[in-house]
Design a protein around this motif. Sequence first.
Motif, PDB file in Angstrom:
ATOM      1  N   VAL A 261      25.105   8.373 -41.747  1.00 32.78           N
ATOM      2  CA  VAL A 261      24.132   9.269 -41.248  1.00 32.78           C
ATOM      3  C   VAL A 261      24.178  10.442 -42.248  1.00 32.78           C
ATOM      4  N   LEU A 262      25.271  11.080 -42.159  1.00 31.50           N
ATOM      5  CA  LEU A 262      25.179  12.731 -42.719  1.00 31.50           C
ATOM      6  C   LEU A 262      24.756  12.736 -44.271  1.00 31.50           C
ATOM      7  N   PRO A 263      25.175  11.573 -45.027  1.00 35.22           N
ATOM      8  CA  PRO A 263      24.485  11.620 -46.413  1.00 35.22           C
ATOM      9  C   PRO A 263      22.999  11.249 -46.631  1.00 35.22           C
ATOM     10  N   LEU A 264      22.689  10.435 -45.440  1.00 29.59           N
ATOM     11  CA  LEU A 264      21.075  10.227 -45.494  1.00 29.59           C
ATOM     12  C   LEU A 264      20.347  11.329 -45.054  1.00 29.59           C
ATOM     13  N   LEU A 265      21.165  12.376 -44.110  1.00 26.31           N
ATOM     14  CA  LEU A 265      20.472  13.582 -43.650  1.00 26.31           C
ATOM     15  C   LEU A 265      20.455  14.485 -44.750  1.00 26.31           C
TER      16      LEU A 265
ATOM     17  N   ALA B 248       8.639   5.978 -53.588  1.00 24.87           N
ATOM     18  CA  ALA B 248       8.810   4.570 -53.499  1.00 24.87           C
ATOM     19  C   ALA B 248       9.763   4.054 -54.266  1.00 24.87           C
ATOM     20  N   THR B 249       9.365   4.031 -55.806  1.00 20.79           N
ATOM     21  CA  THR B 249      10.076   3.389 -56.696  1.00 20.79           C
ATOM     22  C   THR B 249      11.317   4.024 -57.220  1.00 20.79           C
ATOM     23  N   TYR B 250      11.280   5.459 -57.855  1.00 23.05           N
ATOM     24  CA  TYR B 250      12.182   6.290 -58.268  1.00 23.05           C
ATOM     25  C   TYR B 250      13.580   6.111 -57.519  1.00 23.05           C
ATOM     26  N   ASN B 251      13.427   6.542 -56.248  1.00 24.03           N
ATOM     27  CA  ASN B 251      14.671   6.597 -55.553  1.00 24.03           C
ATOM     28  C   ASN B 251      15.438   5.225 -55.396  1.00 24.03           C
TER      29      ASN B 251
ATOM     30  N   HIS C 239      18.312   2.557 -48.022  1.00 23.22           N
ATOM     31  CA  HIS C 239      18.993   3.868 -48.205  1.00 23.22           C
ATOM     32  C   HIS C 239      17.683   4.749 -48.496  1.00 23.22           C
ATOM     33  N   ALA C 240      16.713   4.079 -49.355  1.00 25.64           N
ATOM     34  CA  ALA C 240      15.572   4.865 -49.907  1.00 25.64           C
ATOM     35  C   ALA C 240      14.643   5.026 -48.717  1.00 25.64           C
TER      36      ALA C 240
ATOM     37  N   LEU D  66       4.829   2.424 -48.348  1.00 23.88           N
ATOM     38  CA  LEU D  66       4.956   1.215 -49.628  1.00 23.88           C
ATOM     39  C   LEU D  66       6.325   0.791 -49.351  1.00 23.88           C
ATOM     40  N   LEU D  67       7.257   1.240 -48.817  1.00 24.45           N
ATOM     41  CA  LEU D  67       8.706   0.761 -48.725  1.00 24.45           C
ATOM     42  C   LEU D  67       8.870  -0.307 -47.718  1.00 24.45           C
ATOM     43  N   LEU D  68       7.746  -0.392 -46.673  1.00 25.83           N
ATOM     44  CA  LEU D  68       7.999  -1.074 -45.411  1.00 25.83           C
ATOM     45  C   LEU D  68       8.255  -2.608 -45.747  1.00 25.83           C
ATOM     46  N   PRO D  69       7.494  -3.251 -46.641  1.00 26.93           N
ATOM     47  CA  PRO D  69       7.948  -4.753 -46.916  1.00 26.93           C
ATOM     48  C   PRO D  69       9.088  -4.938 -47.362  1.00 26.93           C
TER      49      PRO D  69
END
Length: 308
Positions: free
Chosen positions: A232-236, A101-104, A58-59, A210-213
């Motif tokens: 998809v719509l919420p992610l947009l 990276a961390t907060y969300n 999600h992040a 930073l989120l890739l790993p």
Amino acid sequence: MAAVLPRTTTSAAPATAPAPKAAAPATGLALAALATLVWSGSFVTSRGLHDSVPPVQHAFWRWVVALLAVAPFGALQAWRQRASIRRHARYVLLASLLGVATYNTLVNQAGLTTPAATMGMIMAASPVLMAVFERLGGVRLGARRTTGLLVACAGVALLVGGGAHFSPGDLWMIAAACCFAGYSALLRRKPAELHGTGFLFTTFLTGTVLLLPAQAVSVTAQGSFHPAPATVLPLLYVGVASSAVAFFAWNKAVALIGPTRAGIVYYLQPVCVAVLSWAVLGETTGLPQLLSMALILGGVLLGAGSRR
């Protein structure tokens, strides 16, 4: 950026100079309120996707979308600032780690077990942490602003005591509040060379890297989520509105009025989340919630207003 450069032209300049200064607090408060309203919807989104999109994915995809949304406006500006970015690489890295990276990721993790309204309540504690960080940095808050913080904090405490139930996700939200407060306090010390959408694009790009790993581990262990309109719509929404638009508004608000005053406006978040919960989910609001909202709004008006 031309509006912030010093005036050195004619004697007529002092007559017009106070106008931007007078408008700055109102603009900053409006931008902080816009970011708060948009972010309130992201808590509902995090909760809504808790059983379909893993928190890390999600992040990650949120910031990929945000990066694409900001790139047309910020990529070239970031390239022009590349020397300053290298010079302040540690600052950029810390801001990206805390705010992107961390907060969300912590917010999404909390959404697995914590209702959206409770998430908003806990996040309302972050302005207290912002004020603490500012005070540790030597900033004097003043009696009016301190009183506003205490009144709004009392409203949050009443809201939590009026029916919120503790869950493991609450601990993740407390950690998220600490990250967000640290990010907001860090913005106050942002180097002048890092500005505008160039800085925003840089932090989004760094946070995504930073989120890739963690993204790779999540896909391997949990599998990829199924792309559909419901996902998809919420992610947009969280990628464009809650990330690109809201972060730009919040960063600008902090630059104009400081993290403490912007943080007091952030106390409106549980009110916004409660209204969205009522409108979207049909949840009702009782007398304790109404009283706490009145205290929160009163604290916002008292603490965010001018001291003169």
